[in-house]
Scaffold this motif. Sequence first.
Motif, short mmCIF file in Angstrom:
data_model
loop_
_atom_site.label_atom_id
_atom_site.label_comp_id
_atom_site.label_asym_id
_atom_site.label_seq_id
_atom_site.Cartn_x
_atom_site.Cartn_y
_atom_site.Cartn_z
N HIS A 1 -9.18 12.69 7.58
CA HIS A 1 -8.33 12.59 8.77
C HIS A 1 -7.72 11.19 8.77
N PRO A 2 -6.41 11.06 8.99
CA PRO A 2 -5.77 9.73 8.93
C PRO A 2 -6.44 8.67 9.80
N PHE A 3 -6.96 9.08 10.96
CA PHE A 3 -7.61 8.11 11.85
C PHE A 3 -8.89 7.57 11.22
N LEU A 4 -9.58 8.41 10.43
CA LEU A 4 -10.84 7.99 9.82
C LEU A 4 -10.64 7.21 8.52
N ALA A 5 -9.49 7.35 7.88
CA ALA A 5 -9.27 6.72 6.58
C ALA A 5 -9.53 5.22 6.64
N PRO A 6 -10.31 4.68 5.70
CA PRO A 6 -10.60 3.23 5.71
C PRO A 6 -9.34 2.38 5.64
N ILE A 7 -8.42 2.79 4.78
CA ILE A 7 -7.13 2.10 4.65
C ILE A 7 -6.05 3.08 5.06
N LYS A 8 -5.21 2.66 6.00
CA LYS A 8 -4.23 3.58 6.57
C LYS A 8 -2.97 3.70 5.72
N ALA A 9 -2.65 2.62 5.00
CA ALA A 9 -1.44 2.65 4.18
C ALA A 9 -1.53 1.60 3.08
N ALA A 10 -0.90 1.90 1.97
CA ALA A 10 -0.76 0.94 0.89
C ALA A 10 0.72 0.60 0.74
N VAL A 11 1.00 -0.67 0.50
CA VAL A 11 2.38 -1.12 0.28
C VAL A 11 2.48 -1.57 -1.17
N LEU A 12 3.45 -0.97 -1.90
CA LEU A 12 3.49 -1.16 -3.34
C LEU A 12 4.90 -1.52 -3.80
N PRO A 13 5.10 -2.62 -4.51
CA PRO A 13 6.39 -2.84 -5.18
C PRO A 13 6.44 -1.99 -6.45
N LEU A 14 7.56 -1.35 -6.70
CA LEU A 14 7.66 -0.49 -7.88
C LEU A 14 7.43 -1.29 -9.16
N VAL A 15 8.06 -2.45 -9.23
CA VAL A 15 7.89 -3.37 -10.36
C VAL A 15 7.79 -4.79 -9.82
N ASN A 16 7.27 -5.68 -10.63
CA ASN A 16 7.08 -7.07 -10.20
C ASN A 16 8.28 -7.95 -10.58
N ARG A 17 9.43 -7.56 -10.09
CA ARG A 17 10.64 -8.36 -10.33
C ARG A 17 11.69 -7.99 -9.29
N GLU A 18 12.82 -8.66 -9.34
CA GLU A 18 13.98 -8.38 -8.48
C GLU A 18 13.66 -8.46 -6.99
N ASN A 19 12.74 -9.35 -6.63
CA ASN A 19 12.39 -9.59 -5.23
C ASN A 19 11.60 -8.44 -4.59
N MET A 20 11.23 -7.44 -5.37
CA MET A 20 10.46 -6.32 -4.79
C MET A 20 9.08 -6.75 -4.29
N PRO A 21 8.33 -7.57 -5.05
CA PRO A 21 7.02 -7.99 -4.53
C PRO A 21 7.14 -8.77 -3.22
N GLU A 22 8.15 -9.61 -3.10
CA GLU A 22 8.32 -10.41 -1.89
C GLU A 22 8.60 -9.52 -0.68
N ILE A 23 9.46 -8.52 -0.85
CA ILE A 23 9.78 -7.60 0.25
C ILE A 23 8.55 -6.78 0.62
N PHE B 1 5.40 -7.54 0.19
CA PHE B 1 4.37 -8.36 0.82
C PHE B 1 4.73 -8.68 2.27
N GLU B 2 6.00 -8.83 2.55
CA GLU B 2 6.43 -9.06 3.94
C GLU B 2 6.14 -7.82 4.80
N ILE B 3 6.37 -6.63 4.24
CA ILE B 3 6.04 -5.39 4.96
C ILE B 3 4.54 -5.32 5.21
N TYR B 4 3.76 -5.64 4.18
CA TYR B 4 2.29 -5.64 4.30
C TYR B 4 1.84 -6.57 5.42
N LYS B 5 2.38 -7.77 5.46
CA LYS B 5 1.99 -8.74 6.49
C LYS B 5 2.37 -8.27 7.89
N SER B 6 3.50 -7.56 7.99
CA SER B 6 3.94 -7.09 9.32
C SER B 6 3.06 -5.96 9.84
N LEU B 7 2.44 -5.20 8.92
CA LEU B 7 1.58 -4.08 9.33
C LEU B 7 0.15 -4.51 9.58
#
Length: 447
Positions: A347-369, A371-377
């Motif tokens: 059940h989503p309420f019981l899940a230890p981790i509610k969401a994962a935020v993943l950059p598709l690749v580690n380039r083109e500013n994707m990790p930075e974007i 990580f900002e989403i991760y910090k906001s959540l």
Amino acid sequence: MSKKNTATSSQAQLMDKIVSLCKRRGFIFQSSEIYGGINACWDYGPLGVELKNNIKQAWWRAMVYERDDIEGLDAAILMHPKVWEASGHVENFTDPLVDCKSCKLRFRADQIPEENLKLKKCPECGGELTEPRRFNLMFKTFMGPVEDEAHVVYLRPETAQGIYVNFENVYISMRRKIPFGIAQIGKAFRNEITPGNFIFRTREFEQMEMQYFVRPGTDMEWFEKWREERFKWYLRIGIKPEKLRFHQHGPDELAHYASAAYDIQFEFPFGWQELEGIHNRTDYDLSRHQQFSGKDLSYYDDEIGQKYIPYIVETSAGCDRTLLAVLVNAYDEEDTGKEIRTVLRLHPFLAPIKAAVLPLVNRENMPEIAFEIYKSLKPHFKVFYDDSGSIGRRYRRQDEIGTPFCFTVDSQTLQDGTVTVRDRDTMKQERIHKDEILNFLKEKITF
């Protein structure tokens, strides 16, 4: 191999897989493992403690926050030793115990084959068994520096007694009128002779108990109401209805304090076993504490102009057992055509981790974007950031721990600010704007 043996083997494999996953992914560890461990004691790891806390929050929300007739309590583990005399635990909280003179193994007499007991024959080695003797399950310790009988105290074997001795404190301070309940979550300890089945039967465990105080004569009506209410809660946290059933206690099974009792049972890989007990405890508990303490625990009911000792309907659930049931219920292996996908359909309420935020690749500013989403959540939910390995492997890691949603930052994110949302159960993907992620999760992660 017979169908029965095949099913038994399959169920044993399921338990082995769940135990392995719990260790590998940080749910549950053997206590004191570096010293060889200690039998029937377990430590909850980073994901296990989140799952356990979520189960407790779901129970507390349903029992306390969503109702107008229940108050919370957190009573001490150590209590006056007379509490356990009054409750009957000193006299009645025992198991019949036999020992093998040859292999030195110890058994509960009521859990070995009747023929073995009759012949005094050990079920393991065939050696001679001792006569059954009574063994009290309470852990003893001493209060203060002197270790003698005058200073004996017990680690509580249940949390309910802390509620009974606080009955008057709660109803006076909170201006409560009967019927009302008192809820508590807390540790209890039992010196079990034959613990086992992973976290199902342990010596240190956590209970989620509620004692509902009612007018005599209305007790069976409330007993039936709470029996239905508690069954619905397990459905609400996602347990499959076909994995649940009631077991009514017969005359030989009833505890010394109960006039009626049902267990809510779950079909574990090792068989149907109790998750929760619902008991009509009559006026036994408050009457006994009144007798042993000399304190008047009767209640004046101004609606009927009478004074009486309230009857009690108890709902007593094991948090650790519920957690194991949740894992068994959620564990699934799915053939994707390319591989076998292991997924915890929590059940989503019981899940230890509610969401994962993943950059598709580690380039083109994707990790930075990402990580900002991760910090906001992070202030709102337990979320995870992962940029290691292929995106498919990262999805599988989240599936295995039950994360309901993954948000992937990709090249399109750089153009229009949208991200891919992947659903754990269906593996379907859709796109939403990154600014909508928090509201999306708030809508989905509900109880």
